[in-house]
Design an enzyme around this catalytic site. Sequence first.
Site, mmCIF file in Angstrom:
data_model
loop_
_atom_site.group_PDB
_atom_site.id
_atom_site.type_symbol
_atom_site.label_atom_id
_atom_site.label_comp_id
_atom_site.label_asym_id
_atom_site.label_seq_id
_atom_site.Cartn_x
_atom_site.Cartn_y
_atom_site.Cartn_z
ATOM 1 C CD GLU A 98 -4.960 -15.768 -3.367
ATOM 2 O OE1 GLU A 98 -4.819 -16.144 -2.194
ATOM 3 O OE2 GLU A 98 -4.074 -15.884 -4.241
ATOM 4 C CD GLU A 122 -1.782 -12.536 -5.242
ATOM 5 O OE1 GLU A 122 -1.156 -13.491 -4.721
ATOM 6 O OE2 GLU A 122 -2.675 -11.902 -4.659
HETATM 7 O O1 AHR Z 1 1.466 -12.692 -2.634
HETATM 8 C C1 AHR Z 1 1.331 -13.302 -1.386
HETATM 9 C C2 AHR Z 1 -0.075 -13.815 -1.112
HETATM 10 O O2 AHR Z 1 -0.375 -14.852 -2.000
HETATM 11 C C3 AHR Z 1 -1.195 -12.823 -1.327
HETATM 12 O O3 AHR Z 1 -1.425 -12.028 -0.215
HETATM 13 C C4 AHR Z 1 -2.378 -13.716 -1.574
HETATM 14 O O4 AHR Z 1 -3.332 -13.109 -2.397
HETATM 15 C C5 AHR Z 1 -1.772 -14.968 -2.171
HETATM 16 O O5 AHR Z 1 -2.230 -16.100 -1.542
#
Ligand code: AHR
Length: 500
Positions: free
Chosen positions: A173, A292
Amino acid sequence: MLHASLTVDPARPVGPVSRRLFGAFVEHMGRGVYGGIYEPGHPAADEDGFRRDVIDLVRELGVTTVRYPGGNFVSGFRWEDGVGPREDRPVRLDLAWHSTETNEVGLHEFASWLEKVGAELMLAVNLGTRGTPEALDLLEYANVPSGTTLADQRIRNGRPQPFDVRMWCLGNEMDGPWQLGQLSAEDYGKLAARTAKAMRRLDPDLELVACGSSGAAMPTFGEWERAVLTHAYDDVDFISCHAYYEEKDGDLGSFLASATDMDRSIETVVATADHVKAVRRSPKTIDVSFDEWNVWYVSRVPAGLAKRIDDWPLAPPISEEPYTVADGVVVGNLLMSLIRHADRVTSASMAQLVNVIAPIAAEPQGPAWRRSTFFPFATTARLARGVALHVGVDCPGYDTAEHGEVPVVDAAATVDAGAAALFLVNRSQTEEAEVTVDVAALGMSTIEEALTLSDPDPHAANTTDRPDRVRLRPTTRAALIGGRLRVGLPPVSWTAVSLH
Ligand code: AHR
C-alpha cells in the site's frame, strides 16, 4: 417470491480457477500471530508453540497461500530481527499498529507453520523504511541454496534447504498516507522496477507483485496503476488490488451489493494494465493479485490506537470482527467476483486469517472456532475447481445508495471433469428467490451437495458462548429434474450447489 433465470454455458469459459485464489493473509497485527496461530502454553500448542486446533481449522478452511508478514507492519519491519537464536532477537516497536514486537515468530517459524497447514508462502518486502538492498538480502537468505554469508546463515539457523519463495510483494500500500514511507506513483514505480530487476537477477523465475492502490476510493486510483506499470510493466507479473467492505449506517442493501464494487475495481485495474500493455506494444499480460480483501469494520477501529510513548501493548486485540450472517453472505459474494474474473485474478488473499479481521477466532487458553465468514470461504475453496464459466443472470434489480441499481441475485459457476459448482446469493432482505438454471449442457444429472448460509436474523453471529449459532445447513430447496436445476434462496443468503 422473486424469480431468477440463469444461463451457464460450458462453451463460454472465463478461465482456469487458480488455486491461489483461496489464499489468506497473516500480519504481525493484533492477535493474528501472537495469541492467534502461536500460543505456547496453550493446551493445544504443539512442540513449536503453534496451536493444533487453529492449524486444523486453517486446513479445513482450505487456504492455499498465505501472504506474510504484512500489511502495514512490513513497511517498518527488519526481517533479520526475526531470524537466528530467539534469545538474541531484538524487541522492537511496531509503528504500524503501535504494539511491541518480540520477534519470537519470524521467517523460519512461519514457514514451518505453513508446512503444517499445507500452504504456500507469499512474502512481502519492506519498501517503506527500506529498499532494494534489504529486499535482495532477504531473497538471498530465503532462496539461495548455500555458499554465501546469508544462505549459510540460514543453514546455521536450522534450514538446510532454501525456502524457495516464489511470490513476492514489492512493498505494501505504498500510496497510503498511513504507510511508513508513502511514495508518489512515479517514485514507487521506479523503486518497484529497480527492485524487481535486481531480484530477478538473483532468481529469474520469481513472481513479483507491484502495489496497486490501497482501494478504489483512493483519489489516485487508476492513475496510480497506470504510472506504476508504466515504470514497472516489464519487471513485474501482478498488480495488487485491496478492498474492504462494511455495512455503513445500517444500509444493508448497499452492503449486500459490495461485490459489484469489487467487480468494477478488478475491471478498472485490468483495463488500466491493458492500456499500459497497448501503449508499450507489449506481448506480456499483467494479472491481478487481490491480496487484501474482506469485510472489515474499519470505522470501528479506535481513532489513534493508544499513541502514548510508554504504552506499546503486546499483541493487543485489534479488529476482532464478530461477523454476522450478512457479513458471511458478502464474503461468499466477493469470492464469486474473484471467480468470475479468474482469467485475470490469479492470486488473492482474504485479509486476514486468525483473530484479526478473521474467519477463525482463537481464545486465549480457550477454544478456537469458526466465524460466519469461514463457511463460504471453506466451501468455495473446496468446490470451485477447474474452469470458471460465464453466468447470465436474468432477475429483478434494486436501488442502492452506494452502487446504483444492482441485480437481486448474483451467481458464479465452475466446471471440472465430471463435476460443476454453482454459487448463488440472494440480496433481497424480504423475499425468497427461486432460481432456475438449465444445466443440461453441462452434462450434470445429480445434486451432490446443496448448502446455504442464512438466518431469520441477518445480524446473528457466532460467539464464545454459542460458537455454532451460525453455520451452513443443507438446503432441501434444490432439485434437478430433466436438466433443469431449481434452487430456493432465502432472503440474505449464500448458497453453494455441487453437481455431478
Ligand atoms: O489488513 C489490515 C491492513 O489493511 C493492512 O495492514 C494494510 O495493508 C491494509 O490497510
